[in-house]
Design a protein around this motif. Structure first.
Motif, PDB file in Angstrom:
ATOM      1  N   THR A 283       2.350   1.749  -3.436  1.00 46.96           N
ATOM      2  CA  THR A 283       1.306   2.172  -4.374  1.00 46.96           C
ATOM      3  C   THR A 283       0.968   3.640  -4.191  1.00 46.96           C
ATOM      4  OG1 THR A 283       0.410  -0.073  -4.363  1.00 46.96           O
ATOM      5  CG2 THR A 283      -1.014   1.655  -5.212  1.00 46.96           C
ATOM      6  N   LEU A 284       0.859   4.092  -2.951  1.00 47.79           N
ATOM      7  CA  LEU A 284       0.585   5.506  -2.695  1.00 47.79           C
ATOM      8  C   LEU A 284       1.725   6.385  -3.197  1.00 47.79           C
ATOM      9  CD1 LEU A 284      -1.007   5.337   0.857  1.00 47.79           C
ATOM     10  CD2 LEU A 284      -2.133   6.073  -1.252  1.00 47.79           C
ATOM     11  N   ILE A 285       2.948   5.952  -2.982  1.00 48.98           N
ATOM     12  CA  ILE A 285       4.095   6.721  -3.481  1.00 48.98           C
ATOM     13  C   ILE A 285       4.055   6.779  -5.001  1.00 48.98           C
ATOM     14  CG2 ILE A 285       6.618   6.756  -3.672  1.00 48.98           C
ATOM     15  CD1 ILE A 285       6.662   5.532  -0.809  1.00 48.98           C
TER      16      ILE A 285
ATOM     17  N   ASP B 273       1.455   6.645  -6.895  1.00 43.72           N
ATOM     18  CA  ASP B 273       0.343   7.497  -7.337  1.00 43.72           C
ATOM     19  C   ASP B 273       0.747   8.960  -7.452  1.00 43.72           C
ATOM     20  OD1 ASP B 273      -1.440   5.448  -7.653  1.00 43.72           O
ATOM     21  OD2 ASP B 273      -2.475   5.802  -5.748  1.00 43.72           O
ATOM     22  N   ILE B 274       1.660   9.419  -6.617  1.00 40.63           N
ATOM     23  CA  ILE B 274       2.035  10.831  -6.634  1.00 40.63           C
ATOM     24  C   ILE B 274       3.441  11.046  -7.169  1.00 40.63           C
ATOM     25  CG2 ILE B 274       0.462  11.501  -4.798  1.00 40.63           C
ATOM     26  CD1 ILE B 274       2.905  11.410  -2.901  1.00 40.63           C
TER      27      ILE B 274
ATOM     28  N   TRP C 203       1.203  13.180   4.541  1.00 43.47           N
ATOM     29  CA  TRP C 203       0.212  12.791   3.539  1.00 43.47           C
ATOM     30  C   TRP C 203       0.057  11.267   3.491  1.00 43.47           C
ATOM     31  CZ3 TRP C 203       0.202   9.923  -0.980  1.00 43.47           C
ATOM     32  CH2 TRP C 203      -0.962  10.016  -1.747  1.00 43.47           C
ATOM     33  N   LEU C 204       1.183  10.559   3.521  1.00 40.70           N
ATOM     34  CA  LEU C 204       1.122   9.091   3.499  1.00 40.70           C
ATOM     35  C   LEU C 204       0.411   8.558   4.738  1.00 40.70           C
ATOM     36  CD1 LEU C 204       4.697   8.304   2.144  1.00 40.70           C
ATOM     37  CD2 LEU C 204       2.528   7.851   0.967  1.00 40.70           C
TER      38      LEU C 204
ATOM     39  N   LYS D 248       0.099   3.400 -14.103  1.00 44.09           N
ATOM     40  CA  LYS D 248      -0.968   4.393 -14.119  1.00 44.09           C
ATOM     41  C   LYS D 248      -1.754   4.266 -15.423  1.00 44.09           C
ATOM     42  CE  LYS D 248       1.599   7.642 -11.340  1.00 44.09           C
ATOM     43  NZ  LYS D 248       2.255   8.917 -11.269  1.00 44.09           N
TER      44      LYS D 248
ATOM     45  N   MET E 280       0.837  -1.201   0.000  1.00 42.74           N
ATOM     46  CA  MET E 280       0.000   0.000   0.000  1.00 42.74           C
ATOM     47  C   MET E 280       0.874   1.255   0.000  1.00 42.74           C
ATOM     48  SD  MET E 280      -3.282  -0.791   2.444  1.00 42.74           S
ATOM     49  CE  MET E 280      -2.368  -1.428   3.825  1.00 42.74           C
ATOM     50  N   LEU E 281       1.942   1.235   0.772  1.00 43.51           N
ATOM     51  CA  LEU E 281       2.850   2.365   0.835  1.00 43.51           C
ATOM     52  C   LEU E 281       3.487   2.626  -0.529  1.00 43.51           C
ATOM     53  CD1 LEU E 281       4.366   4.505   2.493  1.00 43.51           C
ATOM     54  CD2 LEU E 281       6.004   2.723   3.101  1.00 43.51           C
TER      55      LEU E 281
ATOM     56  N   ALA F 261      -3.249   9.168   4.383  1.00 47.65           N
ATOM     57  CA  ALA F 261      -3.839   8.302   3.368  1.00 47.65           C
ATOM     58  C   ALA F 261      -4.013   6.873   3.875  1.00 47.65           C
ATOM     59  CB  ALA F 261      -2.977   8.309   2.106  1.00 47.65           C
ATOM     60  N   LEU F 262      -3.129   6.428   4.754  1.00 53.48           N
ATOM     61  CA  LEU F 262      -3.209   5.065   5.285  1.00 53.48           C
ATOM     62  C   LEU F 262      -4.100   4.966   6.522  1.00 53.48           C
ATOM     63  CD1 LEU F 262       0.516   4.080   4.816  1.00 53.48           C
ATOM     64  CD2 LEU F 262      -1.425   3.027   3.665  1.00 53.48           C
TER      65      LEU F 262
END
Length: 191
Positions: A38-40, A42-43, A66-67, A173, A35-36, A70-71
């Motif tokens: 994937t979030l990184i 995304d941005i 922000w991370l 993406k 998840m971490l 988001a989690l």
């Protein structure tokens, strides 16, 4: 009868499946680490780096904050989180900080819970990032103003860069889709 054929290119596994396999062997919490990452992704910029700040509306928020934010929703049903809400409510009541206005009191409790969850979330995030750095999936460095301080962060903000197998997430993406148009009869044979 109902078997999907796997292209020979990914017979050994796709980039994402290889990444998941790698995470399962090198991380104590592979789902959290995925998840971490994937979030990184995304941005992340095209080079795979994200940070030191993320634009949220008109404001700039440090990447780690922000991370964490988001989690945070991932644990809202966790019994420990529910117990934390009640514990914070009780502490605020004992400190006479609750006003009696239900809406205002709920905002006060939620703000305090959010602050505590963010603090513990940064610890979890740092631990996961360290595992990902050791696994060769993430590179971490700091940017920003530096002052003499024992803490190596010292008013500097983290920048994370996806490397190795984690780079597959940057290319994952979806491309923006154009609306489908049907060709008219005369357009089929036009040069």
């Amino acid at each position: 009868m109902f078997h999907a054929s796997v292209p020979s290119r990914i017979a050994g596994g796709s980039d994402i499946s290889q990444l998941l396999d790698h995470l399962s062997h090198c991380c104590s919490r592979p789902r959290y680490a995925f998840m971490l990452l994937t979030l990184i992704a995304d941005i992340a910029r095209p080079d795979g780096s994200a940070g030191p700040e993320v634009r949220v509306g008109d404001a700039l928020v440090p990447l780690r904050d922000w991370l964490c934010d988001a989690l945070t929703p991932m644990g809202h049903r966790d019994p420990r989180r529910m117990a934390l809400v009640e514990r914070v409510r009780e502490e605020l009541r004992k400190a006479a900080k609750l006003t009696g206005d239900a809406a205002a009191d709920d905002r006060l409790v939620q703000d305090e819970v959010r602050a505590r969850v963010r603090a513990s979330g940064k610890t979890n995030l740092s631990r996961a990032a360290s595992e990902l750095v050791k696994a060769g999936l993430l590179k971490r460095h700091y940017q920003g103003y530096r002052v003499d301080h024992l803490n190596r962060g010292a008013q500097r903000q983290a920048v994370y860069t996806l490397i190795g197998r984690a780079r597959a997430l940057v290319g994952a993406k979806p491309a923006p889709q154009r609306p489908a148009t049907r060709p008219r009869q005369g357009d089929l044979f036009a040069c």
